[in-house]
Motif scaffolding. Structure first.
Motif, PDB file in Angstrom:
ATOM      1  N   ALA A   1       0.829  -1.204   0.000  1.00  0.00           N
ATOM      2  CA  ALA A   1       0.000   0.000   0.000  1.00  0.00           C
ATOM      3  C   ALA A   1       0.862   1.253   0.000  1.00  0.00           C
ATOM      4  O   ALA A   1       0.580   2.219  -0.727  1.00  0.00           O
ATOM      5  CB  ALA A   1      -0.939  -0.001   1.203  1.00  0.00           C
ATOM      6  N   TYR A   2       1.927   1.252   0.807  1.00  0.00           N
ATOM      7  CA  TYR A   2       2.807   2.429   0.873  1.00  0.00           C
ATOM      8  C   TYR A   2       3.459   2.676  -0.486  1.00  0.00           C
ATOM      9  O   TYR A   2       3.529   3.827  -0.954  1.00  0.00           O
ATOM     10  CB  TYR A   2       3.882   2.207   1.938  1.00  0.00           C
ATOM     11  N   ASN A   3       3.959   1.617  -1.126  1.00  0.00           N
ATOM     12  CA  ASN A   3       4.651   1.785  -2.397  1.00  0.00           C
ATOM     13  C   ASN A   3       3.710   2.246  -3.504  1.00  0.00           C
ATOM     14  O   ASN A   3       4.100   3.041  -4.360  1.00  0.00           O
ATOM     15  CB  ASN A   3       5.333   0.473  -2.795  1.00  0.00           C
ATOM     16  N   ILE A   4       2.471   1.755  -3.499  1.00  0.00           N
ATOM     17  CA  ILE A   4       1.507   2.201  -4.520  1.00  0.00           C
ATOM     18  C   ILE A   4       1.101   3.651  -4.258  1.00  0.00           C
ATOM     19  O   ILE A   4       1.054   4.476  -5.181  1.00  0.00           O
ATOM     20  CB  ILE A   4       0.275   1.277  -4.533  1.00  0.00           C
ATOM     21  N   ALA A   5       0.824   3.973  -2.997  1.00  0.00           N
ATOM     22  CA  ALA A   5       0.385   5.325  -2.644  1.00  0.00           C
ATOM     23  C   ALA A   5       1.498   6.350  -2.800  1.00  0.00           C
ATOM     24  O   ALA A   5       1.234   7.563  -2.777  1.00  0.00           O
ATOM     25  CB  ALA A   5      -0.141   5.350  -1.212  1.00  0.00           C
ATOM     26  N   TYR A   6       2.752   5.898  -2.972  1.00  0.00           N
ATOM     27  CA  TYR A   6       3.884   6.822  -3.109  1.00  0.00           C
ATOM     28  C   TYR A   6       3.741   7.697  -4.357  1.00  0.00           C
ATOM     29  O   TYR A   6       4.372   8.743  -4.462  1.00  0.00           O
ATOM     30  CB  TYR A   6       5.190   6.027  -3.177  1.00  0.00           C
ATOM     31  N   GLY A   7       2.895   7.269  -5.272  1.00  0.00           N
ATOM     32  CA  GLY A   7       2.709   8.048  -6.500  1.00  0.00           C
ATOM     33  C   GLY A   7       2.166   9.441  -6.259  1.00  0.00           C
ATOM     34  O   GLY A   7       2.433  10.359  -7.052  1.00  0.00           O
ATOM     35  N   ALA A   8       1.398   9.631  -5.198  1.00  0.00           N
ATOM     36  CA  ALA A   8       0.827  10.951  -4.906  1.00  0.00           C
ATOM     37  C   ALA A   8       0.678  11.095  -3.395  1.00  0.00           C
ATOM     38  O   ALA A   8       0.106  10.224  -2.742  1.00  0.00           O
ATOM     39  CB  ALA A   8      -0.515  11.139  -5.591  1.00  0.00           C
ATOM     40  N   GLU A   9       1.208  12.167  -2.858  1.00  0.00           N
ATOM     41  CA  GLU A   9       1.125  12.392  -1.422  1.00  0.00           C
ATOM     42  C   GLU A   9      -0.331  12.513  -0.982  1.00  0.00           C
ATOM     43  O   GLU A   9      -1.125  13.216  -1.604  1.00  0.00           O
ATOM     44  CB  GLU A   9       1.890  13.667  -1.043  1.00  0.00           C
TER      45      GLU A   9
ATOM     46  N   ALA B   1      -2.577  10.108  -0.981  1.00  0.00           N
ATOM     47  CA  ALA B   1      -3.519   9.229  -1.686  1.00  0.00           C
ATOM     48  C   ALA B   1      -4.239   8.319  -0.689  1.00  0.00           C
ATOM     49  O   ALA B   1      -3.601   7.696   0.161  1.00  0.00           O
ATOM     50  CB  ALA B   1      -2.768   8.381  -2.714  1.00  0.00           C
ATOM     51  N   ASP B   2      -5.564   8.250  -0.782  1.00  0.00           N
ATOM     52  CA  ASP B   2      -6.307   7.419   0.173  1.00  0.00           C
ATOM     53  C   ASP B   2      -6.389   5.979  -0.330  1.00  0.00           C
ATOM     54  O   ASP B   2      -5.996   5.654  -1.448  1.00  0.00           O
ATOM     55  CB  ASP B   2      -7.696   7.991   0.443  1.00  0.00           C
ATOM     56  N   MET B   3      -6.935   5.126   0.507  1.00  0.00           N
ATOM     57  CA  MET B   3      -6.943   3.692   0.218  1.00  0.00           C
ATOM     58  C   MET B   3      -7.824   3.354  -0.977  1.00  0.00           C
ATOM     59  O   MET B   3      -7.521   2.409  -1.722  1.00  0.00           O
ATOM     60  CB  MET B   3      -7.400   2.928   1.465  1.00  0.00           C
ATOM     61  N   ASP B   4      -8.879   4.108  -1.196  1.00  0.00           N
ATOM     62  CA  ASP B   4      -9.739   3.847  -2.354  1.00  0.00           C
ATOM     63  C   ASP B   4      -8.967   4.033  -3.653  1.00  0.00           C
ATOM     64  O   ASP B   4      -9.091   3.231  -4.595  1.00  0.00           O
ATOM     65  CB  ASP B   4     -10.956   4.782  -2.325  1.00  0.00           C
ATOM     66  N   VAL B   5      -8.161   5.086  -3.712  1.00  0.00           N
ATOM     67  CA  VAL B   5      -7.341   5.352  -4.910  1.00  0.00           C
ATOM     68  C   VAL B   5      -6.301   4.243  -5.078  1.00  0.00           C
ATOM     69  O   VAL B   5      -6.049   3.779  -6.204  1.00  0.00           O
ATOM     70  CB  VAL B   5      -6.660   6.738  -4.791  1.00  0.00           C
ATOM     71  N   VAL B   6      -5.710   3.814  -3.967  1.00  0.00           N
ATOM     72  CA  VAL B   6      -4.696   2.757  -4.019  1.00  0.00           C
ATOM     73  C   VAL B   6      -5.305   1.456  -4.539  1.00  0.00           C
ATOM     74  O   VAL B   6      -4.735   0.783  -5.405  1.00  0.00           O
ATOM     75  CB  VAL B   6      -4.077   2.547  -2.619  1.00  0.00           C
ATOM     76  N   GLU B   7      -6.459   1.099  -4.038  1.00  0.00           N
ATOM     77  CA  GLU B   7      -7.110  -0.138  -4.475  1.00  0.00           C
ATOM     78  C   GLU B   7      -7.502  -0.078  -5.940  1.00  0.00           C
ATOM     79  O   GLU B   7      -7.340  -1.062  -6.677  1.00  0.00           O
ATOM     80  CB  GLU B   7      -8.331  -0.404  -3.602  1.00  0.00           C
ATOM     81  N   GLN B   8      -7.999   1.081  -6.396  1.00  0.00           N
ATOM     82  CA  GLN B   8      -8.383   1.207  -7.800  1.00  0.00           C
ATOM     83  C   GLN B   8      -7.158   1.082  -8.696  1.00  0.00           C
ATOM     84  O   GLN B   8      -7.197   0.428  -9.743  1.00  0.00           O
ATOM     85  CB  GLN B   8      -9.078   2.552  -8.038  1.00  0.00           C
TER      86      GLN B   8
ATOM     87  N   ALA C   1      -3.865  -2.056 -12.480  1.00  0.00           N
ATOM     88  CA  ALA C   1      -2.553  -2.619 -12.796  1.00  0.00           C
ATOM     89  C   ALA C   1      -2.536  -4.135 -12.705  1.00  0.00           C
ATOM     90  O   ALA C   1      -1.456  -4.748 -12.756  1.00  0.00           O
ATOM     91  CB  ALA C   1      -1.497  -2.026 -11.853  1.00  0.00           C
ATOM     92  N   ALA C   2      -3.718  -4.764 -12.550  1.00  0.00           N
ATOM     93  CA  ALA C   2      -3.848  -6.220 -12.457  1.00  0.00           C
ATOM     94  C   ALA C   2      -3.038  -6.794 -11.298  1.00  0.00           C
ATOM     95  O   ALA C   2      -2.437  -7.871 -11.401  1.00  0.00           O
ATOM     96  CB  ALA C   2      -3.425  -6.868 -13.787  1.00  0.00           C
ATOM     97  N   LEU C   3      -3.033  -6.080 -10.163  1.00  0.00           N
ATOM     98  CA  LEU C   3      -2.316  -6.539  -8.981  1.00  0.00           C
ATOM     99  C   LEU C   3      -3.209  -7.299  -7.998  1.00  0.00           C
ATOM    100  O   LEU C   3      -2.704  -7.955  -7.091  1.00  0.00           O
ATOM    101  CB  LEU C   3      -1.697  -5.335  -8.241  1.00  0.00           C
ATOM    102  N   MET C   4      -4.523  -7.176  -8.167  1.00  0.00           N
ATOM    103  CA  MET C   4      -5.430  -7.757  -7.171  1.00  0.00           C
ATOM    104  C   MET C   4      -5.311  -9.280  -7.042  1.00  0.00           C
ATOM    105  O   MET C   4      -5.415  -9.806  -5.925  1.00  0.00           O
ATOM    106  CB  MET C   4      -6.877  -7.358  -7.461  1.00  0.00           C
ATOM    107  N   PRO C   5      -5.089 -10.042  -8.129  1.00  0.00           N
ATOM    108  CA  PRO C   5      -4.890 -11.487  -7.939  1.00  0.00           C
ATOM    109  C   PRO C   5      -3.733 -11.807  -6.996  1.00  0.00           C
ATOM    110  O   PRO C   5      -3.821 -12.740  -6.188  1.00  0.00           O
ATOM    111  CB  PRO C   5      -4.622 -11.993  -9.363  1.00  0.00           C
ATOM    112  N   LEU C   6      -2.625 -11.034  -7.100  1.00  0.00           N
ATOM    113  CA  LEU C   6      -1.488 -11.224  -6.203  1.00  0.00           C
ATOM    114  C   LEU C   6      -1.869 -10.843  -4.774  1.00  0.00           C
ATOM    115  O   LEU C   6      -1.634 -11.608  -3.831  1.00  0.00           O
ATOM    116  CB  LEU C   6      -0.302 -10.376  -6.669  1.00  0.00           C
ATOM    117  N   ILE C   7      -2.468  -9.683  -4.614  1.00  0.00           N
ATOM    118  CA  ILE C   7      -2.776  -9.176  -3.274  1.00  0.00           C
ATOM    119  C   ILE C   7      -3.772 -10.087  -2.560  1.00  0.00           C
ATOM    120  O   ILE C   7      -3.675 -10.313  -1.349  1.00  0.00           O
ATOM    121  CB  ILE C   7      -3.304  -7.727  -3.372  1.00  0.00           C
ATOM    122  N   SER C   8      -4.716 -10.640  -3.308  1.00  0.00           N
ATOM    123  CA  SER C   8      -5.723 -11.521  -2.691  1.00  0.00           C
ATOM    124  C   SER C   8      -5.103 -12.818  -2.175  1.00  0.00           C
ATOM    125  O   SER C   8      -5.645 -13.457  -1.275  1.00  0.00           O
ATOM    126  CB  SER C   8      -6.828 -11.839  -3.701  1.00  0.00           C
TER     127      SER C   8
END
Length: 611
Positions: free
Chosen positions: A454-462, A464-471, A476-483
């Motif tokens: 979450a920290y590394n994804i949210a690093y794109g914009a200071e 950034a909330d969790m909804d933006v990170v999840e979207q 980026a097709a990361l959800m299969p890995l994260i799940s």
């Protein structure tokens, strides 16, 4: 007759003295911060407590002498006086300790704030130095310089205020007391001893400072080798180089150990020289009081009076040698850190530069000439334009200058000639922060922080909330890995993201760029380190990322950029060809030759796989 020749002064010593004074001058604002009256008040309170403690300490020998003289008389007459003076002596010692600790309590915040401010100043400067500086310096050495320098300031504050100044006050007070009670002879003997002590201490400490510098250099070298080896852990394993790395580290560590032995042995020499000087004075002064007692000129209490004062004086003098060494070393460490702060910023914002506002996200290189070193030109008058909303690929042989284009676009360097324009604005005329806010990048090697996904994804914009990170993770097709991960978004990725595969790291980099949501996108060999299957999956994700953005794709594998709107072919820093994939193949030039070679390599790989 020729003029008398004079022995020249040591230029290195003079330079060190000048550097020490310059360092001390720069250090003073941290000692007396002009923008923080509360801290200055704390320093004033601490100094008042220093004076109070010193006044009590200087009065104690009088009580001690009075008690001894009272005991030397008749018991009936002296008992009450002696007990009262002993009580006063004990109370005075407690008061001195109390004042010292109250002083420390008042001053603690000053030291911590000063250390924090200095560390923040250095960190701020390091992040504004050029990429050239960071590529040339060793990270371990820079870290060690900062660590030693920031630790020095707290010690410098403490010793200057609470050791040097009180010792000078005590020397003057003891001289006055000795003159009033014993005359000029004992004052002169004490003064000569102090002068000899200072001269010997300074001479040996100067020698030790040279040894300490050597220790610092070898310590930094050992640390660099350790950090570099551990950061390249996989490479070491690939080449069975554990023993080689251990030998390199052991060589540096042993050199440091030898230098440390010399330095520590010099401490023993200094301590013996100091002890001989101080004990000569102690013995002589006490013999003088015994002689005065035998003549009936001095009392028994005068012996303990002189002994107590000299003991109190020797205590800070004894520590003064260590303090001088610490301050000297502190000045060396702080000078190194200030040199980091003074390192010239190669890429600077123009005075009063406005923020870049991109209405039409175009990129233009206009006759750009650039080289990392004099005499080695990378780009030779390169000109091209990337229209808004289009995808432009940049290809060419290794060393053609492809990655240099990305570094110039982000303004890590300034070209020696020509201009780089973004949205029609020359990037040297706008602020770097606003420029980089308009550009996103997916690099070949996506280096991640040793933090959560979450920290590394949210690093794109200071912010950034969790909804933006999840979207962004979904896009980026990361959800299969994260799940599949037990900790989900809270999973730590390891040092430089080593717990993730290459494709997973690239997806995190893509998600990070999606969070940033820039109008201009740079893909710098984004799939060259991936296998064919993962590459195809990532390419599909990148296509979604490119939608609605102006994209520059730097590529080695031509097949990944064949559908680009325009392809630029570089050769030796010049634009050799440009056009669409089909147009360039039809020309039969450099691009067609590269395509044919890579196609042949793909057929050979397929044939080997089939066998």
């Amino acid at each position: 007759m020729p003029p008398d020749s004079q022995q020249p002064a040591d230029p290195d010593k003079r330079a060190r003295d000048i550097e020490s004074w310059a360092t001390l001058k720069r250090f003073l604002p941290y000692l007396w911060p002009s923008d923080n009256p509360a801290l200055r008040m704390r320093i004033a309170i601490a100094m008042t407590l220093v004076l109070a403690a010193k006044s009590v300490t200087l009065s104690l020998p009088f009580a001690y002498r009075g008690a001894v003289d009272a005991m030397a008389g008749k018991v009936d007459e002296g008992l009450t006086v002696a007990l009262a003076l002993v009580a006063a002596y004990a109370l005075g010692r407690f008061a001195a300790v109390a004042f010292d600790n109250l002083r420390n309590i008042a001053f603690e915040r000053v030291g911590q704030v000063a250390t924090t401010n200095l560390a923040e100043d250095v960190f701020h400067r390091l992040h504004r130095l050029s990429l050239r500086f960071h590529l040339a310096r060793r990270t371990g050495e820079v870290t060690k310089i900062i660590e030693r320098g920031t630790k020095s300031i707290d010690q410098m504050l403490y010793f200057l205020l609470f050791n040097i100044a009180p010792t000078i006050i005590e020397l003057i007070a003891v001289a006055v007391i000795f003159y009033i009670n014993f005359g000029l002879g004992l004052v002169a003997a004490t003064a000569l001893t102090v002068v000899a002590y200072v001269i010997i201490t300074r001479a040996i400490t100067e020698w030790r400072t040279k040894l300490r510098r050597e220790m610092n250099e070898l310590d930094g070298k050992a640390l660099h080798r350790a950090v570099d080896s551990l950061l390249n852990f996989e490479t070491v394993k690939y080449f069975n180089a554990e023993a080689r790395e251990e030998a390199r580290y052991a060589q540096a560590a042993r050199a440091y150990a030898e230098a440390a032995i010399k330095s520590e042995n010099s401490v023993g020499l200094l301590n013996m020289a100091q002890a001989s000087i101080m004990n000569l004075l102690m013995g002589g002064a006490m013999a003088y009081t015994v002689w005065g007692w035998s003549k009936g000129q001095l009392t028994t209490g005068d012996l303990v009076f002189v002994n107590t004062y000299l003991t109190q004086l020797f205590r800070p003098l004894d520590v003064l040698g260590w303090v001088y060494r610490t301050i000297r070393q502190g000045l060396v460490d702080m000078a190194e850190m200030f040199r980091l702060i003074d390192t010239d910023i190669e890429v600077k914002d123009a005075p009063g530069a406005p923020a870049l506002i991109v209405r039409t996200p175009t990129v233009v290189f206009d006759n750009v000439t650039f080289g990392y070193e004099p005499g080695r030109t990378i780009l030779n008058g390169l000109s091209f334009e990337v229209p808004a909303g289009s995808t432009t690929a940049i290809v060419g042989p290794s060393g053609a200058g492809k990655s240099t284009i990305g570094r110039l676009l982000f303004r890590f360097y300034d070209p020696q000639g020509g201009r780089v324009l973004v949205g029609g604005e020359d990037i040297v005329r706008v602020t770097q922060d606003s420029l980089r806010a308009q550009i996103g990048i997916v690099p070949q090697d996506s280096v991640l922080f040793n933090e959560s996904l979450a920290y590394n994804i949210a690093y794109g914009a200071e912010g950034a909330d969790m909804d933006v990170v999840e979207q962004a993770a979904r896009d980026a097709a990361l959800m299969p890995l994260i799940s599949r991960l037990p900790d989900g978004f809270d999973t730590l990725v390891g040092e430089r993201g080593l717990k993730l595969s290459g494709g997973e790291k690239q997806r995190v980099a893509i998600a990070r760029t999606l969070v940033k949501n820039p109008p201009i996108l740079l893909l710098d060999e984004a799939t060259s380190a991936l296998d064919t299957r993962t590459e195809q999956e990532i390419l599909g994700t990148l296509k979604r990322l490119e939608e609605g953005r102006t994209t520059i794709a730097i590529a080695h594998r031509l097949s990944t950029v064949a559908d680009s709107d325009n392809i630029l072919v570089l050769d030796h820093g010049r634009l050799a060809e440009s056009g669409t994939h089909s147009a360039l193949l039809a020309k039969g030039g450099l691009y067609a030759e590269m395509w044919s070679r890579q196609a042949s390599e793909r057929r050979e790989e397929a044939s080997e796989a089939a066998e």
